[in-house]
Design a protein around this motif. Structure first.
Motif, PDB file in Angstrom:
ATOM      1  N   ASP A   5       0.804  -1.223   0.000  1.00  0.00           N
ATOM      2  CA  ASP A   5       0.000   0.000   0.000  1.00  0.00           C
ATOM      3  C   ASP A   5       0.834   1.270   0.000  1.00  0.00           C
ATOM      4  OD1 ASP A   5      -2.798  -0.884  -0.009  1.00  0.00           O
ATOM      5  OD2 ASP A   5      -2.254  -1.872   1.868  1.00  0.00           O
ATOM      6  N   THR A   6       2.155   1.162   0.131  1.00  0.00           N
ATOM      7  CA  THR A   6       2.995   2.335  -0.035  1.00  0.00           C
ATOM      8  C   THR A   6       3.221   2.640  -1.517  1.00  0.00           C
ATOM      9  OG1 THR A   6       5.065   1.062   0.021  1.00  0.00           O
ATOM     10  CG2 THR A   6       4.187   1.855   2.123  1.00  0.00           C
ATOM     11  N   GLU A   7       2.881   1.683  -2.380  1.00  0.00           N
ATOM     12  CA  GLU A   7       3.092   1.820  -3.822  1.00  0.00           C
ATOM     13  C   GLU A   7       1.829   2.341  -4.517  1.00  0.00           C
ATOM     14  OE1 GLU A   7       4.988   1.932  -6.171  1.00  0.00           O
ATOM     15  OE2 GLU A   7       6.909   1.113  -5.507  1.00  0.00           O
ATOM     16  N   PHE A   8       1.943   2.605  -5.821  1.00  0.00           N
ATOM     17  CA  PHE A   8       0.762   2.876  -6.623  1.00  0.00           C
ATOM     18  C   PHE A   8      -0.123   1.636  -6.625  1.00  0.00           C
ATOM     19  CE2 PHE A   8       3.594   5.984  -8.942  1.00  0.00           C
ATOM     20  CZ  PHE A   8       2.913   7.116  -8.499  1.00  0.00           C
ATOM     21  N   HIS A   9      -1.438   1.862  -6.611  1.00  0.00           N
ATOM     22  CA  HIS A   9      -2.388   0.759  -6.490  1.00  0.00           C
ATOM     23  C   HIS A   9      -2.944   0.344  -7.847  1.00  0.00           C
ATOM     24  CE1 HIS A   9      -2.122   2.164  -2.360  1.00  0.00           C
ATOM     25  NE2 HIS A   9      -2.638   1.013  -2.000  1.00  0.00           N
ATOM     26  N   THR A  10      -3.465  -0.877  -7.875  1.00  0.00           N
ATOM     27  CA  THR A  10      -4.152  -1.361  -9.068  1.00  0.00           C
ATOM     28  C   THR A  10      -5.316  -0.431  -9.371  1.00  0.00           C
ATOM     29  OG1 THR A  10      -3.537  -3.630  -8.529  1.00  0.00           O
ATOM     30  CG2 THR A  10      -5.348  -3.314 -10.091  1.00  0.00           C
ATOM     31  N   ARG A  11      -5.478  -0.051 -10.637  1.00  0.00           N
ATOM     32  CA  ARG A  11      -6.466   0.976 -10.965  1.00  0.00           C
ATOM     33  C   ARG A  11      -6.948   0.803 -12.399  1.00  0.00           C
ATOM     34  NH1 ARG A  11      -1.294   2.634 -11.101  1.00  0.00           N
ATOM     35  NH2 ARG A  11      -0.548   3.751 -12.966  1.00  0.00           N
ATOM     36  N   ASP A  12      -8.038   1.467 -12.702  1.00  0.00           N
ATOM     37  CA  ASP A  12      -8.541   1.569 -14.064  1.00  0.00           C
ATOM     38  C   ASP A  12      -7.662   2.571 -14.797  1.00  0.00           C
ATOM     39  OD1 ASP A  12      -9.863   2.036 -16.431  1.00  0.00           O
ATOM     40  OD2 ASP A  12     -11.765   2.615 -15.508  1.00  0.00           O
ATOM     41  N   GLY A  34      13.507  18.430  -6.332  1.00  0.00           N
ATOM     42  CA  GLY A  34      14.512  18.202  -5.297  1.00  0.00           C
ATOM     43  C   GLY A  34      14.046  17.342  -4.144  1.00  0.00           C
ATOM     44  N   LEU A  35      12.846  16.770  -4.232  1.00  0.00           N
ATOM     45  CA  LEU A  35      12.305  15.918  -3.175  1.00  0.00           C
ATOM     46  C   LEU A  35      12.565  14.447  -3.497  1.00  0.00           C
ATOM     47  CD1 LEU A  35      10.545  15.747  -0.553  1.00  0.00           C
ATOM     48  CD2 LEU A  35       8.577  15.421  -2.082  1.00  0.00           C
ATOM     49  N   THR A  36      13.107  13.728  -2.522  1.00  0.00           N
ATOM     50  CA  THR A  36      13.321  12.293  -2.640  1.00  0.00           C
ATOM     51  C   THR A  36      12.594  11.600  -1.498  1.00  0.00           C
ATOM     52  OG1 THR A  36      15.473  12.517  -3.720  1.00  0.00           O
ATOM     53  CG2 THR A  36      15.035  10.442  -2.601  1.00  0.00           C
ATOM     54  N   VAL A  37      11.853  10.546  -1.826  1.00  0.00           N
ATOM     55  CA  VAL A  37      11.072   9.806  -0.841  1.00  0.00           C
ATOM     56  C   VAL A  37      11.400   8.327  -0.960  1.00  0.00           C
ATOM     57  CG1 VAL A  37       8.750   9.190  -0.045  1.00  0.00           C
ATOM     58  CG2 VAL A  37       9.194  11.492  -0.959  1.00  0.00           C
ATOM     59  N   ALA A  51       0.119  12.585  -6.881  1.00  0.00           N
ATOM     60  CA  ALA A  51       0.494  11.972  -8.155  1.00  0.00           C
ATOM     61  C   ALA A  51      -0.748  11.513  -8.908  1.00  0.00           C
ATOM     62  CB  ALA A  51       1.419  10.782  -7.916  1.00  0.00           C
ATOM     63  N   ARG A  52      -0.734  11.745 -10.211  1.00  0.00           N
ATOM     64  CA  ARG A  52      -1.783  11.236 -11.099  1.00  0.00           C
ATOM     65  C   ARG A  52      -1.097  10.316 -12.119  1.00  0.00           C
ATOM     66  NH1 ARG A  52      -6.733  13.706 -10.459  1.00  0.00           N
ATOM     67  NH2 ARG A  52      -6.755  15.715  -9.389  1.00  0.00           N
ATOM     68  N   PRO A  53      -0.899   9.044 -11.757  1.00  0.00           N
ATOM     69  CA  PRO A  53      -0.107   8.158 -12.614  1.00  0.00           C
ATOM     70  C   PRO A  53      -0.724   7.915 -13.989  1.00  0.00           C
ATOM     71  CG  PRO A  53      -1.164   6.944 -10.819  1.00  0.00           C
ATOM     72  CD  PRO A  53      -1.336   8.388 -10.507  1.00  0.00           C
ATOM     73  N   ASN A  54      -2.041   7.960 -14.103  1.00  0.00           N
ATOM     74  CA  ASN A  54      -2.657   7.750 -15.419  1.00  0.00           C
ATOM     75  C   ASN A  54      -2.437   8.927 -16.358  1.00  0.00           C
ATOM     76  OD1 ASN A  54      -3.536   5.322 -14.464  1.00  0.00           O
ATOM     77  ND2 ASN A  54      -5.688   5.890 -14.279  1.00  0.00           N
ATOM     78  N   CYS A 104       5.580  12.048 -13.393  1.00  0.00           N
ATOM     79  CA  CYS A 104       5.179  11.093 -12.353  1.00  0.00           C
ATOM     80  C   CYS A 104       6.194   9.958 -12.271  1.00  0.00           C
ATOM     81  CB  CYS A 104       3.795  10.535 -12.675  1.00  0.00           C
ATOM     82  SG  CYS A 104       3.106   9.492 -11.373  1.00  0.00           S
ATOM     83  N   PRO A 105       6.640   9.600 -11.081  1.00  0.00           N
ATOM     84  CA  PRO A 105       7.603   8.493 -10.959  1.00  0.00           C
ATOM     85  C   PRO A 105       6.955   7.142 -11.234  1.00  0.00           C
ATOM     86  CG  PRO A 105       6.906   9.231  -8.788  1.00  0.00           C
ATOM     87  CD  PRO A 105       6.299  10.187  -9.771  1.00  0.00           C
ATOM     88  N   ASP A 106       7.769   6.147 -11.490  1.00  0.00           N
ATOM     89  CA  ASP A 106       7.267   4.789 -11.709  1.00  0.00           C
ATOM     90  C   ASP A 106       6.871   4.121 -10.403  1.00  0.00           C
ATOM     91  OD1 ASP A 106       7.696   4.970 -14.477  1.00  0.00           O
ATOM     92  OD2 ASP A 106       9.787   4.310 -14.257  1.00  0.00           O
ATOM     93  N   SER A 107       7.532   4.514  -9.305  1.00  0.00           N
ATOM     94  CA  SER A 107       7.262   3.946  -7.983  1.00  0.00           C
ATOM     95  C   SER A 107       6.803   5.052  -7.054  1.00  0.00           C
ATOM     96  CB  SER A 107       8.530   3.292  -7.427  1.00  0.00           C
ATOM     97  OG  SER A 107       8.395   3.016  -6.037  1.00  0.00           O
ATOM     98  N   PHE A 108       5.912   4.719  -6.113  1.00  0.00           N
ATOM     99  CA  PHE A 108       5.475   5.698  -5.122  1.00  0.00           C
ATOM    100  C   PHE A 108       6.081   5.414  -3.748  1.00  0.00           C
ATOM    101  CE2 PHE A 108       1.970   8.357  -3.096  1.00  0.00           C
ATOM    102  CZ  PHE A 108       2.370   9.522  -3.731  1.00  0.00           C
ATOM    103  N   SER A 109       6.963   4.425  -3.683  1.00  0.00           N
ATOM    104  CA  SER A 109       7.634   4.133  -2.413  1.00  0.00           C
ATOM    105  C   SER A 109       9.124   4.427  -2.473  1.00  0.00           C
ATOM    106  CB  SER A 109       7.428   2.662  -2.022  1.00  0.00           C
ATOM    107  OG  SER A 109       8.051   1.807  -2.956  1.00  0.00           O
TER     108      SER A 109
END
Length: 333
Positions: A10-17, A93-96, A46-49, A81-86
């Motif tokens: 759940d720290t990652e991007f979730h399955t979505r339409d 300049g922000l790294t998570v 983030a809006r990955p779509n 948008c990054p490929d990973s959300f974790s």
């Protein structure tokens, strides 16, 4: 989401339409140095779509009623948008990085050198999921008011909350501060059209490992006055154990929409009652986390016996909600 359990996934991007262009995932870290009255946030939406990300960092000392009084604001829209959300870095300049929902590491360095931080968040408990009936005793009541436009859809699909310790270093316009505070970290996900109708308060009270509390409370404006309804959901953490709230109330006094004092009560599933009177030590309007909303957020000081705690109180309003009730053309003024 019934009987959901928050996991590392759940720290990652979730399955979505993938055709839903409104799908949104957010995370936020509240930053404070209470002894210096420094208060702010690091926020990512983030809006990955769509392949884009909004990131907002805000830091301010004391009370700021006007934007020019805020010490530092860096809102960046339409970042890739990054490929990973974790585990990611953004062009602002922000790294998570995160090895699970209880632990985060956030680093930031402003391109102009105006601010930077290196902060770790260490969660004190298993994440609270407002969609889990085993954690949220108000879940069914919340569903009965699902069409209340004030609530928004930010937490309707997926959400978790963690209270924890924040440690590290912060630099603000040439001055360095050591950060040793206690606050919350959260992640939300799901479809999110931005229509500016929200009106909900976000209350956080933190006394370290011994006690912490969170409440989400709908608000309403009548004749220019802000009133707080019954709690939507919330919980307390005592020595690592999470107990859902069954009741809660807020009263607050404010100046220019910023809360300066409050009275918070809550009752948890054990029947234990909690009461706090808070005094704000810092606050500002936060317009940069979402173009259709504003959060009037204050950093409050609380006492619990001989202990002193702190926490954010953020009154989040959709700009259309405010305009309908307070502008010259407001039809509900």
């Amino acid at each position: 989401m019934d009987n959901a359990v928050i996991t590392h996934a759940d720290t990652e991007f979730h399955t979505r339409d993938l055709t839903d262009k409104t799908w949104t995932e957010t995370t936020v870290l509240i930053i404070s140095v209470p002894e210096a009255r420094i208060f702010g946030n690091a926020y990512v939406l983030a809006r990955p779509n769509l392949g884009v990300t909004l990131s907002s960092v805000i830091l301010a000392e004391g009370f700021c009623r006007q934007p020019y009084e805020v010490d530092f604001t860096d809102p960046q829209m339409h970042l890739p948008c990054p490929d990973s959300f974790s585990n990611y870095s953004l062009q602002n300049g922000l790294t998570v990085s995160s090895d699970g929902p209880r632990n985060y590491h956030m680093q930031y360095k402003n391109a102009l050198g105006a601010a930077s931080f290196d902060l770790t968040f260490e969660g004190l408990h298993e994440p609270f999921d407002p969609h889990d009936p085993n954690q949220n005793p108000l879940l069914e009541l919340d569903r009965e008011t699902a069409n209340d436009s004030r609530k928004g859809n930010e937490w309707e699909n997926g959400h978790f909350e963690v209270k924890g310790r924040i440690r590290g270093e912060l630099e603000l316009r040439g001055k360095t501060y050591q950060v040793e505070s206690n606050e919350g970290m959260d992640h939300s996900w799901g479809p999110r059209p931005e229509v500016g109708t929200r009106s909900v308060s976000w209350v956080s009270i933190n006394f370290g490992e011994d006690f912490a509390m969170h409440m989400a409370v709908p608000m309403r404006i009548e004749r220019g006055q802000v009133f707080y309804d019954k709690i939507r959901f919330g919980y307390v953490v005592e020595n690592g154990e999470v107990f859902g709230l069954i009741d809660g109330t807020i009263e607050a006094e404010r100046v220019d929409m910023l809360a300066f004092s409050n009275h918070v009560t809550a009752t948890d599933v054990r029947g234990r009652k909690h009461e706090f009177f808070g005094s704000a030590i810092a606050g500002h309007p936060w317009y940069t986390f979402n173009p259709s909303h504003v959060c009037y957020q204050s950093l409050f000081r609380y006492e619990r016996g001989s202990a002193v705690g702190y926490g954010e109180m953020g009154d989040i309003f959709g700009l259309d909600y405010l305009a309908e009730r307070m502008s010259r053309h407001g039809r509900l003024k």
